[in-house]
Design a protein around this motif. Structure first.
Motif, PDB file in Angstrom:
ATOM      1  N   VAL A 161       0.867  -1.178   0.000  1.00 40.79           N
ATOM      2  CA  VAL A 161       0.000   0.000   0.000  1.00 40.79           C
ATOM      3  C   VAL A 161       0.903   1.227   0.000  1.00 40.79           C
ATOM      4  O   VAL A 161       2.002   1.188   0.563  1.00 40.79           O
ATOM      5  CB  VAL A 161      -0.960  -0.016   1.228  1.00 40.79           C
ATOM      6  N   GLU A 162       0.468   2.271  -0.689  1.00 37.80           N
ATOM      7  CA  GLU A 162       1.225   3.530  -0.723  1.00 37.80           C
ATOM      8  C   GLU A 162       0.479   4.554   0.128  1.00 37.80           C
ATOM      9  O   GLU A 162      -0.575   5.056  -0.281  1.00 37.80           O
ATOM     10  CB  GLU A 162       1.363   4.048  -2.167  1.00 37.80           C
ATOM     11  N   ILE A 163       1.032   4.837   1.286  1.00 37.44           N
ATOM     12  CA  ILE A 163       0.364   5.765   2.211  1.00 37.44           C
ATOM     13  C   ILE A 163       0.949   7.164   2.055  1.00 37.44           C
ATOM     14  O   ILE A 163       2.161   7.354   2.153  1.00 37.44           O
ATOM     15  CB  ILE A 163       0.511   5.293   3.672  1.00 37.44           C
ATOM     16  N   LEU A 192       5.432  11.229   0.092  1.00 35.28           N
ATOM     17  CA  LEU A 192       5.186  12.634   0.403  1.00 35.28           C
ATOM     18  C   LEU A 192       4.676  13.284  -0.882  1.00 35.28           C
ATOM     19  O   LEU A 192       5.453  13.552  -1.787  1.00 35.28           O
ATOM     20  CB  LEU A 192       6.487  13.286   0.869  1.00 35.28           C
ATOM     21  N   HIS A 193       3.370  13.476  -0.951  1.00 33.16           N
ATOM     22  CA  HIS A 193       2.760  14.098  -2.131  1.00 33.16           C
ATOM     23  C   HIS A 193       2.437  15.566  -1.877  1.00 33.16           C
ATOM     24  O   HIS A 193       2.349  16.356  -2.806  1.00 33.16           O
ATOM     25  CB  HIS A 193       1.481  13.364  -2.525  1.00 33.16           C
ATOM     26  N   TRP A 194       2.215  15.897  -0.610  1.00 28.43           N
ATOM     27  CA  TRP A 194       1.768  17.250  -0.244  1.00 28.43           C
ATOM     28  C   TRP A 194       2.682  17.832   0.821  1.00 28.43           C
ATOM     29  O   TRP A 194       2.994  17.164   1.809  1.00 28.43           O
ATOM     30  CB  TRP A 194       0.326  17.203   0.296  1.00 28.43           C
ATOM     31  N   ALA A 216       9.015   5.884  -0.786  1.00 24.85           N
ATOM     32  CA  ALA A 216       8.780   5.891  -2.240  1.00 24.85           C
ATOM     33  C   ALA A 216       9.259   7.222  -2.839  1.00 24.85           C
ATOM     34  O   ALA A 216       9.353   8.229  -2.136  1.00 24.85           O
ATOM     35  CB  ALA A 216       7.300   5.705  -2.533  1.00 24.85           C
ATOM     36  N   HIS A 217       9.533   7.166  -4.132  1.00 27.87           N
ATOM     37  CA  HIS A 217       9.934   8.351  -4.918  1.00 27.87           C
ATOM     38  C   HIS A 217      10.480   9.503  -4.063  1.00 27.87           C
ATOM     39  O   HIS A 217       9.848  10.545  -3.914  1.00 27.87           O
ATOM     40  CB  HIS A 217       8.829   8.844  -5.847  1.00 27.87           C
ATOM     41  N   PHE A 218      11.709   9.279  -3.566  1.00 29.02           N
ATOM     42  CA  PHE A 218      12.338  10.181  -2.590  1.00 29.02           C
ATOM     43  C   PHE A 218      12.380  11.633  -3.060  1.00 29.02           C
ATOM     44  O   PHE A 218      12.239  12.557  -2.270  1.00 29.02           O
ATOM     45  CB  PHE A 218      13.766   9.683  -2.307  1.00 29.02           C
TER      46      PHE A 218
HETATM   47 ZN   LIG Z   1       3.181   8.484  -5.162  1.00 21.52          ZN
END
Ligand SMILES: [Zn+2]
Ligand SMILES: [Zn+2]
Length: 268
Positions: A81-83, A108-110, A151-153
């Motif tokens: 899962v991607e939290i 970290l999207h936001w 993910a995606h640092f």
């Molecule tokens: Zn993402």
């Protein structure tokens, strides 16, 4: 070799931004010769995010179990899962993670109400200010969230690319905070993802950059997984050859895989 590397970042219809049925993803992975995949649909709790509240974890895990039975020995399927912002939405994440996931991606999207993944991020801040704010928030995520792999640092590179047209960034001005974060990852026994979506979207090298990967190695980093971040079935496993060159160049000799949140290794 490539077929033995799992793709641990695949989205399906359980994410609001993917139309790929889980079985279609399994078919595509088999067709491309992958032996193992991990689904990592979005669990978002940030109200500004379009996927907020969309994830149905119990239905998701049931569908994964159906796929496990259908594909048997042909394909090992892991439930990830991607939290998003798990350091802020700690209670929501804890409730979710009572379920038997195999691995958890922390994203970290936001940052401060701005989306780090598109041009809006830099609408009211400078390149330097935005990058610093992003990496300072990433330090908090790494230290405080419950996860297995970050993910995606440098996801913020997507926003940089859109606004400034740069496909790579020299992170030397942020080396201190980045190294601090990477040390936190190592100290907590967690890992990094090599996310190839920046490659197949034409935005340059995998995410993070070679520079960050090198720092991770220097601070004792060991745990690495690959993820295509496929939101469409045709991106599954893409550009893993590029990612493999990158991790070998940085001196890594193995990759990680997960089952019920325990690590085992694949020699590369
Ligand atoms: Zn993402
Ligand atoms: Zn994703």
């Amino acid at each position: 070799m490539l077929g033995r590397i799992p793709d641990y970042h695949i989205h399906t219809t359980f994410s609001c931004d993917s139309e790929t049925a889980m079985v279609t993803a399994c078919d595509m992975a088999s067709l491309r010769g992958l032996k193992e995949i991990g689904f990592a649909d979005h669990a978002d709790f940030e109200p500004l995010d379009e996927c907020c509240g969309y994830f149905r974890p119990d239905d998701y895990l049931a569908e994964i179990r159906r796929c496990m039975i259908a594909y048997g020995d042909l394909l090992t399927i892991r439930a990830g899962v991607e939290i998003g912002e798990g350091h802020i939405y700690k209670q929501e994440a804890a409730d979710l993670l009572r379920r038997p996931f195999d691995f958890v991606l922390a994203s970290l999207h936001w940052v401060g109400g701005r989306p780090a993944f598109d041009a809006r991020y830099f609408a009211d801040q400078t390149l330097d200010g935005g990058l610093r704010a992003y990496f300072e928030e990433m330090a908090k995520l790494a230290a405080n969230a419950d996860y297995d792999v970050l993910a995606h640092f440098d996801l913020v590179r997507r926003a940089v690319y859109q606004v400034y047209g740069l496909s790579t960034v020299d992170y030397t001005p942020y080396e201190e905070v980045i190294r601090h974060t990477l040390k936190t990852v190592v100290k907590r026994g967690k890992g990094l993802e090599i996310n190839t979506s920046s490659c197949w979207k034409g935005m340059g090298d995998p995410n993070p950059t070679q520079q960050v990967l090198q720092w991770y190695r220097e601070v004792g980093g060991e745990i690495l997984v690959f993820g295509s971040d496929a939101h469409r079935f045709d991106a599954i496993g893409l550009d893993f050859d590029v990612a493999l060159d990158m991790v070998r160049l940085a001196g890594f000799t193995r990759l990680a895989k997960f089952q019920r949140r325990h690590v085992s290794w694949i020699d590369i």
